[in-house]
Design a protein around this motif. Sequence first.
Motif, PDB file in Angstrom:
ATOM      1  N   VAL A  55      25.475   2.505  -5.122  1.00 42.98           N
ATOM      2  CA  VAL A  55      24.823   3.616  -5.814  1.00 42.98           C
ATOM      3  C   VAL A  55      23.718   4.169  -4.925  1.00 42.98           C
ATOM      4  CG1 VAL A  55      23.539   4.310  -7.870  1.00 42.98           C
ATOM      5  CG2 VAL A  55      25.340   2.575  -8.045  1.00 42.98           C
ATOM      6  N   VAL A  56      23.713   5.478  -4.772  1.00 38.14           N
ATOM      7  CA  VAL A  56      22.681   6.165  -3.979  1.00 38.14           C
ATOM      8  C   VAL A  56      21.791   6.941  -4.949  1.00 38.14           C
ATOM      9  CG1 VAL A  56      22.231   7.783  -2.100  1.00 38.14           C
ATOM     10  CG2 VAL A  56      24.328   6.405  -2.082  1.00 38.14           C
ATOM     11  N   ARG A  57      20.528   6.634  -4.943  1.00 36.86           N
ATOM     12  CA  ARG A  57      19.584   7.313  -5.827  1.00 36.86           C
ATOM     13  C   ARG A  57      18.320   7.683  -5.082  1.00 36.86           C
ATOM     14  NH1 ARG A  57      15.430   4.014  -7.842  1.00 36.86           N
ATOM     15  NH2 ARG A  57      15.664   1.758  -7.538  1.00 36.86           N
ATOM     16  N   ARG A  58      17.438   8.391  -5.734  1.00 38.44           N
ATOM     17  CA  ARG A  58      16.175   8.808  -5.123  1.00 38.44           C
ATOM     18  C   ARG A  58      15.303   7.582  -4.884  1.00 38.44           C
ATOM     19  NH1 ARG A  58      13.620  13.882  -5.871  1.00 38.44           N
ATOM     20  NH2 ARG A  58      11.788  13.988  -4.495  1.00 38.44           N
ATOM     21  N   SER A  59      14.655   7.524  -3.751  1.00 42.15           N
ATOM     22  CA  SER A  59      13.873   6.346  -3.387  1.00 42.15           C
ATOM     23  C   SER A  59      12.634   6.169  -4.247  1.00 42.15           C
ATOM     24  CB  SER A  59      13.468   6.416  -1.910  1.00 42.15           C
ATOM     25  OG  SER A  59      12.641   7.554  -1.680  1.00 42.15           O
ATOM     26  N   THR A  60      12.053   7.267  -4.715  1.00 42.91           N
ATOM     27  CA  THR A  60      10.813   7.175  -5.487  1.00 42.91           C
ATOM     28  C   THR A  60      11.040   6.658  -6.889  1.00 42.91           C
ATOM     29  OG1 THR A  60      11.089   9.533  -5.951  1.00 42.91           O
ATOM     30  CG2 THR A  60       9.551   8.930  -4.194  1.00 42.91           C
ATOM     31  N   ALA A 215      25.742  -3.954   2.837  1.00 42.49           N
ATOM     32  CA  ALA A 215      24.355  -3.911   3.304  1.00 42.49           C
ATOM     33  C   ALA A 215      24.199  -2.957   4.480  1.00 42.49           C
ATOM     34  CB  ALA A 215      23.890  -5.313   3.681  1.00 42.49           C
ATOM     35  N   ALA A 216      25.113  -3.035   5.451  1.00 40.71           N
ATOM     36  CA  ALA A 216      25.018  -2.181   6.636  1.00 40.71           C
ATOM     37  C   ALA A 216      25.230  -0.710   6.275  1.00 40.71           C
ATOM     38  CB  ALA A 216      26.050  -2.625   7.677  1.00 40.71           C
ATOM     39  N   THR A 217      26.202  -0.445   5.413  1.00 40.17           N
ATOM     40  CA  THR A 217      26.467   0.946   5.017  1.00 40.17           C
ATOM     41  C   THR A 217      25.315   1.509   4.202  1.00 40.17           C
ATOM     42  OG1 THR A 217      28.848   0.470   4.983  1.00 40.17           O
ATOM     43  CG2 THR A 217      28.109   2.484   3.884  1.00 40.17           C
ATOM     44  N   SER A 218      24.754   0.705   3.325  1.00 41.67           N
ATOM     45  CA  SER A 218      23.612   1.155   2.519  1.00 41.67           C
ATOM     46  C   SER A 218      22.427   1.516   3.407  1.00 41.67           C
ATOM     47  CB  SER A 218      23.207   0.061   1.522  1.00 41.67           C
ATOM     48  OG  SER A 218      24.240  -0.205   0.606  1.00 41.67           O
ATOM     49  N   ALA A 219      22.171   0.678   4.406  1.00 43.02           N
ATOM     50  CA  ALA A 219      21.075   0.956   5.336  1.00 43.02           C
ATOM     51  C   ALA A 219      21.346   2.231   6.132  1.00 43.02           C
ATOM     52  CB  ALA A 219      20.886  -0.229   6.279  1.00 43.02           C
ATOM     53  N   ALA A 220      22.626   2.439   6.506  1.00 45.24           N
ATOM     54  CA  ALA A 220      22.978   3.639   7.264  1.00 45.24           C
ATOM     55  C   ALA A 220      22.784   4.900   6.430  1.00 45.24           C
ATOM     56  CB  ALA A 220      24.429   3.536   7.738  1.00 45.24           C
ATOM     57  N   VAL A 221      23.138   4.835   5.141  1.00 42.98           N
ATOM     58  CA  VAL A 221      22.946   5.987   4.251  1.00 42.98           C
ATOM     59  C   VAL A 221      21.465   6.326   4.147  1.00 42.98           C
ATOM     60  CG1 VAL A 221      23.108   6.774   1.857  1.00 42.98           C
ATOM     61  CG2 VAL A 221      25.060   5.614   2.930  1.00 42.98           C
ATOM     62  N   ASP A 222      20.646   5.322   3.905  1.00 45.28           N
ATOM     63  CA  ASP A 222      19.211   5.564   3.761  1.00 45.28           C
ATOM     64  C   ASP A 222      18.597   6.083   5.060  1.00 45.28           C
ATOM     65  OD1 ASP A 222      19.355   4.748   1.147  1.00 45.28           O
ATOM     66  OD2 ASP A 222      18.711   2.687   1.543  1.00 45.28           O
ATOM     67  N   THR A 232      16.445   8.471   0.062  1.00 43.50           N
ATOM     68  CA  THR A 232      17.328   7.740  -0.842  1.00 43.50           C
ATOM     69  C   THR A 232      17.058   6.232  -0.818  1.00 43.50           C
ATOM     70  OG1 THR A 232      19.027   7.469   0.870  1.00 43.50           O
ATOM     71  CG2 THR A 232      19.152   9.438  -0.528  1.00 43.50           C
ATOM     72  N   ARG A 233      17.547   5.609  -1.869  1.00 49.11           N
ATOM     73  CA  ARG A 233      17.603   4.148  -1.928  1.00 49.11           C
ATOM     74  C   ARG A 233      19.023   3.778  -2.331  1.00 49.11           C
ATOM     75  NH1 ARG A 233      14.214  -0.061  -5.832  1.00 49.11           N
ATOM     76  NH2 ARG A 233      15.387  -1.925  -5.244  1.00 49.11           N
ATOM     77  N   THR A 234      19.717   3.075  -1.474  1.00 51.04           N
ATOM     78  CA  THR A 234      21.115   2.739  -1.711  1.00 51.04           C
ATOM     79  C   THR A 234      21.244   1.241  -1.950  1.00 51.04           C
ATOM     80  OG1 THR A 234      21.750   4.531  -0.210  1.00 51.04           O
ATOM     81  CG2 THR A 234      23.445   2.925  -0.793  1.00 51.04           C
ATOM     82  N   GLU A 235      21.965   0.892  -3.005  1.00 49.19           N
ATOM     83  CA  GLU A 235      22.133  -0.520  -3.360  1.00 49.19           C
ATOM     84  C   GLU A 235      23.504  -0.718  -4.000  1.00 49.19           C
ATOM     85  OE1 GLU A 235      18.923  -1.308  -6.025  1.00 49.19           O
ATOM     86  OE2 GLU A 235      19.349   0.454  -7.247  1.00 49.19           O
TER      87      GLU A 235
END
Length: 379
Positions: A55-60, A215-222, A232-235
Motif C-alpha cells: 500500500v502506498v499512502r501519504r507519508s504525513t 521491502a526493496a520495492t517499497s523503499a524504491a517507491v518512496d 509517500t510511505r509504502t508498506e
Amino acid sequence: MKYLRLVFSNMRRSKLRTTLTVLSTALALFLFSMLRTIVTSLDASVDVTDAARVVVRRSTSLIFPLPLSYFDRLRQMDGITAVTYMNWFGGVNPADERGWSSQFAVDASTFFEMYPEYLLTPEEVAAFQQERTSCIIGERLAKQYKWKVGDNVTYRGTIYPGDWTFTVRGIFRPKSPDVDTNVLYFQWKYLDERSERKGNVGVYIVRLADPNEAAATSAAVDQVFANSAFETRTETEKAFQLGFVTMMGNVKQGVRIISIFVLAGFMLVAINTMIMAARERIREIAVLKTLGFPDDLILKLVLAESTCIALLGGFAGCIGAKLVFKLMSFGGGVFANFIVKPQTLVIGLVIAALMGLVSGIVPAISAARLRVVDALRSA
C-alpha cells in the motif's frame, strides 16, 4: 459409564442450585467466547492480507491524499505488475444511521483484478465498469438491508457532503470467510466529478512480481517520490492493516486479561457450590463407603458431577454466543469476521471441563478421605 445414572441423580438433587451453577458457567463461557472472538477477528483481518500487495499512502498521514498522476509512474516501475487506487468514502445509510458498513471509491478498470478474493461473475464486473453511478456490494451488506441487483441505494456523505445514490450491479461473495463482505465499492470517477478536491487518491495498492522483494520495492517507491510535495510511505498490506489494529491499543492483551478474571471469578463460585453440595451428602457418602464403594470411586463420582455441570454450562454458553453473534450480524470495519470459530468452541469446552475438575477437586478429595464413623457422627 454404569455410574452415570448415579451422577445425574446427584445433579438433580438440588435442581435450583444445579441450574444456577449451569447458568453461571454458561455466562462465563459466553463472555469468554465473545472476548476471544474479538482476538480471532483482529487476527483474521491481518491474516487475510496478500503478501504480494503493498500500500502506498501519504507519508504525513493517511487523511492526506496523493495525486492521480502517481498512477502511471507506479505502473512503470520495475517489480510492479499491477496498480489500483481507492478513496475512503465514509458515508451513512440514512435508513440506518447507527449501522456500519465500509464504502470505497475505486478504479473500476483495475480494482477487482487486484482483489481475486472478491468473487464476481464477468457480467457483474462488466456492468459495474460500464455504469458511472453503479456499485458492487458484499453479500453480508446485501443480506442486512435486503438489497439486490438493480436496486438504488443512497448514502449520505460525511467527508464528501450530499446524498449519493448508487445502482447495485453486483453482489460479491468471499473467497475466504475472513474476507469482509460488509462493504460497498463504487466508481472513483463518480466521486471525483462531484468532489471539490479533484484528481486526488486516498491510497494506491500495488501488486509485486516477487513478494520477497516487498521491502526493496517499497523503499524504491518512496525514493522516487522523496523530496516531492507528496512524499509517500509504502508498506505491505499486512503492515498497513496492523496499523489500524494498533490504533486501538493493546486490545488483545487487555481482552486476555479480562477473560482470565472472568473465568477465575466464576470458578470461585463453582468451587463454593460444589463444596456445599459435598457437605450436604456426608451421610450418603458414608453409606456408599459402607456398601463397598472404594475411595477412588467416590473421588471420581464427585469429579464427574462437577465436570458434567460445568460442561453443560460451557456448551450452552459457547453455542449461545455462536448463535447470538450469527443472528445479530456483528462485525464490520476492523472486526470484519466477528464470528465464533470452531476452535473457540473447542477451547471453551476444554476450559469448562477444567473448571469442573478444579471446582470439584477439593470436595472430591475430602469425600474420598472421609471416614465412615466420622461421617455418621457428624450427620
